[in-house]
Design a protein around this motif. Sequence first.
Motif, PDB file in Angstrom:
ATOM      1  N   LYS A 128      13.185   5.382   3.576  1.00 32.18           N
ATOM      2  CA  LYS A 128      12.930   6.727   4.095  1.00 32.18           C
ATOM      3  C   LYS A 128      13.147   7.778   3.012  1.00 32.18           C
ATOM      4  O   LYS A 128      12.345   8.699   2.867  1.00 32.18           O
ATOM      5  CB  LYS A 128      13.866   6.997   5.285  1.00 32.18           C
ATOM      6  CG  LYS A 128      13.685   8.373   5.890  1.00 32.18           C
ATOM      7  CD  LYS A 128      14.694   8.614   6.999  1.00 32.18           C
ATOM      8  CE  LYS A 128      14.525  10.025   7.575  1.00 32.18           C
ATOM      9  NZ  LYS A 128      15.558  10.309   8.601  1.00 32.18           N
ATOM     10  N   SER A 129      14.229   7.638   2.238  1.00 34.93           N
ATOM     11  CA  SER A 129      14.543   8.641   1.216  1.00 34.93           C
ATOM     12  C   SER A 129      13.527   8.648   0.080  1.00 34.93           C
ATOM     13  O   SER A 129      13.343   9.662  -0.582  1.00 34.93           O
ATOM     14  CB  SER A 129      15.944   8.389   0.661  1.00 34.93           C
ATOM     15  OG  SER A 129      15.973   7.171  -0.064  1.00 34.93           O
TER      16      SER A 129
ATOM     17  N   ALA B 265       4.587   7.152   3.322  1.00 30.90           N
ATOM     18  CA  ALA B 265       3.390   6.627   2.642  1.00 30.90           C
ATOM     19  C   ALA B 265       2.649   5.630   3.541  1.00 30.90           C
ATOM     20  O   ALA B 265       1.411   5.601   3.563  1.00 30.90           O
ATOM     21  CB  ALA B 265       3.789   5.959   1.332  1.00 30.90           C
ATOM     22  N   LEU B 266       3.407   4.839   4.292  1.00 28.27           N
ATOM     23  CA  LEU B 266       2.763   3.895   5.215  1.00 28.27           C
ATOM     24  C   LEU B 266       1.967   4.649   6.277  1.00 28.27           C
ATOM     25  O   LEU B 266       0.845   4.255   6.621  1.00 28.27           O
ATOM     26  CB  LEU B 266       3.827   3.011   5.884  1.00 28.27           C
ATOM     27  CG  LEU B 266       4.480   1.943   5.009  1.00 28.27           C
ATOM     28  CD1 LEU B 266       5.599   1.243   5.774  1.00 28.27           C
ATOM     29  CD2 LEU B 266       3.450   0.916   4.561  1.00 28.27           C
ATOM     30  N   GLU B 267       2.578   5.735   6.807  1.00 29.25           N
ATOM     31  CA  GLU B 267       1.872   6.525   7.821  1.00 29.25           C
ATOM     32  C   GLU B 267       0.606   7.150   7.251  1.00 29.25           C
ATOM     33  O   GLU B 267      -0.432   7.205   7.926  1.00 29.25           O
ATOM     34  CB  GLU B 267       2.802   7.610   8.357  1.00 29.25           C
ATOM     35  CG  GLU B 267       3.947   7.075   9.213  1.00 29.25           C
ATOM     36  CD  GLU B 267       4.858   8.169   9.728  1.00 29.25           C
ATOM     37  OE1 GLU B 267       5.398   8.019  10.821  1.00 29.25           O
ATOM     38  OE2 GLU B 267       5.007   9.184   9.015  1.00 29.25           O
ATOM     39  N   VAL B 268       0.673   7.628   5.993  1.00 32.01           N
ATOM     40  CA  VAL B 268      -0.514   8.216   5.357  1.00 32.01           C
ATOM     41  C   VAL B 268      -1.621   7.174   5.229  1.00 32.01           C
ATOM     42  O   VAL B 268      -2.808   7.473   5.399  1.00 32.01           O
ATOM     43  CB  VAL B 268      -0.142   8.781   3.964  1.00 32.01           C
ATOM     44  CG1 VAL B 268      -1.397   9.181   3.192  1.00 32.01           C
ATOM     45  CG2 VAL B 268       0.792   9.968   4.116  1.00 32.01           C
TER      46      VAL B 268
ATOM     47  N   GLU C  92       5.729  -0.972  13.396  1.00 31.53           N
ATOM     48  CA  GLU C  92       5.144  -2.317  13.425  1.00 31.53           C
ATOM     49  C   GLU C  92       5.402  -3.081  12.125  1.00 31.53           C
ATOM     50  O   GLU C  92       5.699  -4.273  12.150  1.00 31.53           O
ATOM     51  CB  GLU C  92       3.645  -2.210  13.673  1.00 31.53           C
ATOM     52  CG  GLU C  92       2.926  -3.563  13.664  1.00 31.53           C
ATOM     53  CD  GLU C  92       1.422  -3.409  13.762  1.00 31.53           C
ATOM     54  OE1 GLU C  92       0.958  -2.279  14.012  1.00 31.53           O
ATOM     55  OE2 GLU C  92       0.721  -4.420  13.581  1.00 31.53           O
ATOM     56  N   ARG C  93       5.312  -2.379  10.992  1.00 31.40           N
ATOM     57  CA  ARG C  93       5.381  -3.042   9.688  1.00 31.40           C
ATOM     58  C   ARG C  93       6.816  -3.245   9.186  1.00 31.40           C
ATOM     59  O   ARG C  93       7.127  -4.278   8.592  1.00 31.40           O
ATOM     60  CB  ARG C  93       4.624  -2.186   8.670  1.00 31.40           C
ATOM     61  CG  ARG C  93       4.594  -2.736   7.260  1.00 31.40           C
ATOM     62  CD  ARG C  93       3.663  -3.895   7.152  1.00 31.40           C
ATOM     63  NE  ARG C  93       3.653  -4.468   5.798  1.00 31.40           N
ATOM     64  CZ  ARG C  93       2.901  -5.491   5.439  1.00 31.40           C
ATOM     65  NH1 ARG C  93       2.082  -6.033   6.316  1.00 31.40           N
ATOM     66  NH2 ARG C  93       2.943  -5.978   4.219  1.00 31.40           N
ATOM     67  N   VAL C  94       7.719  -2.273   9.458  1.00 28.79           N
ATOM     68  CA  VAL C  94       9.063  -2.308   8.858  1.00 28.79           C
ATOM     69  C   VAL C  94      10.150  -2.565   9.910  1.00 28.79           C
ATOM     70  O   VAL C  94      10.991  -3.457   9.742  1.00 28.79           O
ATOM     71  CB  VAL C  94       9.356  -0.969   8.123  1.00 28.79           C
ATOM     72  CG1 VAL C  94      10.774  -0.973   7.569  1.00 28.79           C
ATOM     73  CG2 VAL C  94       8.346  -0.763   7.008  1.00 28.79           C
ATOM     74  N   ILE C  95      10.127  -1.775  10.985  1.00 28.81           N
ATOM     75  CA  ILE C  95      11.233  -1.822  11.948  1.00 28.81           C
ATOM     76  C   ILE C  95      11.162  -3.059  12.837  1.00 28.81           C
ATOM     77  O   ILE C  95      12.159  -3.772  13.020  1.00 28.81           O
ATOM     78  CB  ILE C  95      11.236  -0.537  12.814  1.00 28.81           C
ATOM     79  CG1 ILE C  95      11.252   0.717  11.920  1.00 28.81           C
ATOM     80  CG2 ILE C  95      12.438  -0.557  13.763  1.00 28.81           C
ATOM     81  CD1 ILE C  95      12.454   0.818  11.036  1.00 28.81           C
TER      82      ILE C  95
END
Length: 259
Positions: free
Chosen positions: A123-124, A130-133, A140-143
Amino acid sequence: MFGTIRAIGRQVIQFNIQIGQIVLLLFSVLFQSVKNLLKPTLVIKEIYVFGCSSISIIVFCGLFLGLVLGLQAYNSLILFNAESSLGALVGISVLREIGPVLAAILFASSAGSAMTSEIGLMKSTDQLSALEVMGVNPIERVIGPRFLAGIISVPLLTLVYNAFAILGTYLMAVVLYGLDRNIFWGQMQSAISVSYDLSGSIIKSLVFGILISLIAVYNGLYACPTPNGILKATNHTVVWCSLYILVTDFILTVFLFTG
């Protein structure tokens, strides 16, 4: 007086906000977890990263806890000529209580804190943004994969912890003190029920896995994006997990092993 009331009010409001954020995150993760289960590659990778990295500490702590249990319990029971009950005593206490609780706290301290710091660092450094962009959902991808990996890993690690704790007691009581091994295993088999003790141990560890995973990903996702903020979030994960594990353990014990 009014300052104290305002401070208490702020804490209550902040607590309610956190509860709301955790509930929303839980529903989001559960919704995305369906997709993660259909494509389990990421989940398997996270199980390897967080679950396998905790095996060494689980084995080490389980073995030495069993050695201490064997040492203390044997020398206490022999005063009442009840050393033959050592296998039953250790089997019940490890499966019902000690194994699930200590394995969960060890997992929270090692893998849970690592999960929080990793997500906080992503996050920092704007990796989640960047994933959202790029059109990729971070949940879905990280959490999601990390959340599922924690739920799957904790019960498996608890079974390993239980096995090595019993092995440690066996080594201390049978190998060192000379207790008959047939009595040790016979008493344990007669006292332990797979459908009662072992299933209760797995249910406890499954609930602990959900708690640890949810707290770890929440603290990482909502961490202040600074080094000090990530450090505080990691500390919160360990403290919150330890407290919630003990409180939840009491509630589960009432429902699973009493009455």
